[in-house]
Design an enzyme around this catalytic site. Structure first.
Site, PDB file in Angstrom:
ATOM      1  N   THR A 122      13.330   5.025  -3.425  1.00  0.00           N
ATOM      2  CA  THR A 122      12.497   3.881  -3.816  1.00  0.00           C
ATOM      3  C   THR A 122      12.518   3.792  -5.335  1.00  0.00           C
ATOM      4  O   THR A 122      12.585   4.810  -6.014  1.00  0.00           O
ATOM      5  CB  THR A 122      11.060   4.106  -3.315  1.00  0.00           C
ATOM      6  OG1 THR A 122      11.042   3.890  -1.929  1.00  0.00           O
ATOM      7  CG2 THR A 122      10.056   3.163  -3.974  1.00  0.00           C
ATOM      8  N   ARG A 126       7.270  -2.442  10.182  1.00  0.00           N
ATOM      9  CA  ARG A 126       6.526  -1.406   9.465  1.00  0.00           C
ATOM     10  C   ARG A 126       6.463  -1.736   7.966  1.00  0.00           C
ATOM     11  O   ARG A 126       7.446  -2.122   7.352  1.00  0.00           O
ATOM     12  CB  ARG A 126       7.210  -0.057   9.673  1.00  0.00           C
ATOM     13  CG  ARG A 126       6.537   1.116   8.937  1.00  0.00           C
ATOM     14  CD  ARG A 126       7.188   1.397   7.611  1.00  0.00           C
ATOM     15  NE  ARG A 126       6.655   2.600   6.969  1.00  0.00           N
ATOM     16  CZ  ARG A 126       6.921   2.951   5.720  1.00  0.00           C
ATOM     17  NH1 ARG A 126       7.711   2.204   4.979  1.00  0.00           N
ATOM     18  NH2 ARG A 126       6.410   4.034   5.201  1.00  0.00           N
ATOM     19  N   VAL A 127       5.299  -1.596   7.394  1.00  0.00           N
ATOM     20  CA  VAL A 127       5.139  -1.789   5.952  1.00  0.00           C
ATOM     21  C   VAL A 127       4.588  -0.500   5.354  1.00  0.00           C
ATOM     22  O   VAL A 127       3.649   0.088   5.892  1.00  0.00           O
ATOM     23  CB  VAL A 127       4.167  -2.966   5.658  1.00  0.00           C
ATOM     24  CG1 VAL A 127       3.909  -3.092   4.163  1.00  0.00           C
ATOM     25  CG2 VAL A 127       4.741  -4.276   6.207  1.00  0.00           C
ATOM     26  N   GLY A 128       5.185  -0.067   4.254  1.00  0.00           N
ATOM     27  CA  GLY A 128       4.747   1.171   3.606  1.00  0.00           C
ATOM     28  C   GLY A 128       3.783   0.904   2.466  1.00  0.00           C
ATOM     29  O   GLY A 128       3.167  -0.164   2.374  1.00  0.00           O
ATOM     30  N   ASP A 129       3.671   1.878   1.590  1.00  0.00           N
ATOM     31  CA  ASP A 129       2.720   1.773   0.479  1.00  0.00           C
ATOM     32  C   ASP A 129       3.215   0.897  -0.667  1.00  0.00           C
ATOM     33  O   ASP A 129       2.418   0.346  -1.423  1.00  0.00           O
ATOM     34  CB  ASP A 129       2.425   3.177  -0.081  1.00  0.00           C
ATOM     35  CG  ASP A 129       3.694   3.833  -0.616  1.00  0.00           C
ATOM     36  OD1 ASP A 129       4.724   3.816   0.098  1.00  0.00           O
ATOM     37  OD2 ASP A 129       3.682   4.347  -1.750  1.00  0.00           O
ATOM     38  N   GLY A 151       5.208   6.816   2.790  1.00  0.00           N
ATOM     39  CA  GLY A 151       4.254   5.752   2.536  1.00  0.00           C
ATOM     40  C   GLY A 151       2.953   5.825   3.307  1.00  0.00           C
ATOM     41  O   GLY A 151       1.885   5.486   2.775  1.00  0.00           O
ATOM     42  N   THR A 169       6.389   6.855  -5.028  1.00  0.00           N
ATOM     43  CA  THR A 169       7.461   6.999  -4.044  1.00  0.00           C
ATOM     44  C   THR A 169       7.114   8.156  -3.127  1.00  0.00           C
ATOM     45  O   THR A 169       6.452   9.105  -3.545  1.00  0.00           O
ATOM     46  CB  THR A 169       8.823   7.240  -4.720  1.00  0.00           C
ATOM     47  OG1 THR A 169       9.826   7.333  -3.697  1.00  0.00           O
ATOM     48  CG2 THR A 169       8.849   8.509  -5.556  1.00  0.00           C
ATOM     49  N   GLY A 170       7.526   8.057  -1.880  1.00  0.00           N
ATOM     50  CA  GLY A 170       7.224   9.140  -0.952  1.00  0.00           C
ATOM     51  C   GLY A 170       6.925   8.601   0.429  1.00  0.00           C
ATOM     52  O   GLY A 170       7.185   7.434   0.726  1.00  0.00           O
TER      53      GLY A 170
HETATM   54  N1  ASP Z   1       7.103   4.847  -0.197  1.00  0.00           N
HETATM   55  C1  ASP Z   1       8.168   4.146   0.473  1.00  0.00           C
HETATM   56  C2  ASP Z   1       7.690   3.723   1.834  1.00  0.00           C
HETATM   57  O1  ASP Z   1       7.004   4.475   2.488  1.00  0.00           O
HETATM   58  C3  ASP Z   1       9.403   4.932   0.641  1.00  0.00           C
HETATM   59  C4  ASP Z   1       9.871   5.714  -0.565  1.00  0.00           C
HETATM   60  O2  ASP Z   1       9.170   5.842  -1.533  1.00  0.00           O
HETATM   61  O3  ASP Z   1      10.995   6.215  -0.566  1.00  0.00           O
HETATM   62  O4  ASP Z   1       8.053   2.651   2.277  1.00  0.00           O
END
Ligand code: ASP
Length: 258
Positions: free
Chosen positions: A118, A146-149, A172, A169-170
């Protein structure tokens, strides 16, 4: 926006071209941006045809009365704005596909989705204004819808001139549950923590839930923090000395590699 656009166009990262694949083998992109001076923000989620989602997020911020648009509605707005449209296969890269196929087998075994790459940027300008931006393809093998952070203001992105600008990043789901970006700002505002202590403390909460990842953050004085609890995090900064610094692993390991 400019930095994130550049990273979206680079196939090495999980944003724009080179984004990870959904379980259906398509690409769905999420992005958000926030202006720390005005607390204006814009976000888009489940985008399939916009070359640079971060630019659409900025248009949502500046040219619509809303903060977040998703899917078809976001893309209809994009058409009206005349922003660059691409077929979904534009985001495809063979390398990402091969690792998706490999991961699919591993994920089925471990039932844990993986992600890397990300992109995000935080900035402090000469006027003392802060901004944050984040863009992603999300988690590899994610469910349709699906929606992340990353596109959620306060979770993956936050900027406020009186505290800091943050991009995350991480994993989510953990970052949403810990409201990471806003939590860092709040720890600075109400508990008087420094940006690095606040970022570390918030990441500890993510880790306690079982999540991993990292953040990039800058405060209104230009102090930076880039903690992570994953194996590594590609990161770079230009500070007062004007020299670009690029790192992948923990500071200590970077020192030993020199
Ligand atoms: N945080 C992002 C998500 O969960 C993914 C990522 O940071 O690599 O969509």
């Amino acid at each position: 926006e400019a930095t994130v656009r550049y990273l979206e166009d680079c196939p090495l990262f999980n944003a724009g071209k080179g984004a990870v694949f959904t379980a259906e083998g398509t690409n769905e992109l999420d992005s958000s941006i926030m202006d720390g001076k005005t607390l204006n923000a814009g976000a888009v989620a489940s985008i399939k045809h916009i070359k640079n989602p971060i630019s659409l997020a900025r248009l949502v911020m500046e040219k619509s009365p809303h903060v977040m648009l998703i899917g078809k509605g976001a893309e209809l707005f994009a058409k009206k704005m005349g922003i660059k449209w691409v077929p979904n296969k534009y985001f495809f890269t063979q390398e990402r596909w091969d690792s998706f196929m490999k991961q699919k087998k591993e994920i089925e075994k471990k039932e844990k989705n993986k992600t890397t790459g990300t992109v995000g940027a935080v900035a402090l300008d000469q006027l003392g204004d802060l901004a944050a931006a984040t863009s992603t393809g999300g988690m590899s093998n994610k469910m349709y819808g699906r929606v992340g952070d990353s596109p959620i203001i306060g979770a993956g992105t936050y900027a406020n001139n009186s505290t800091c600008a943050v991009s995350c990043t991480g994993y989510g789901e953990y970052f949403i549950r810990s409201v990471v970006a806003y939590d860092i700002s709040v720890l600075m505002e109400y508990s008087g923590l420094s940006v690095s202590r606040a970022a570390e403390k918030t990441l500890e909460k993510v880790a306690a839930l079982g999540g991993d990842g990292g953040v990039i953050a800058i405060d209104h004085n230009g102090n930076m923090a880039m903690p992570f609890n994953s194996n590594g995090m590609f990161r770079a900064y230009v500070g007062k000395d004007g020299i670009p610094h690029v790192k992948i692993y923990k500071d200590q390991i970077e020192e030993n590699l020199k």
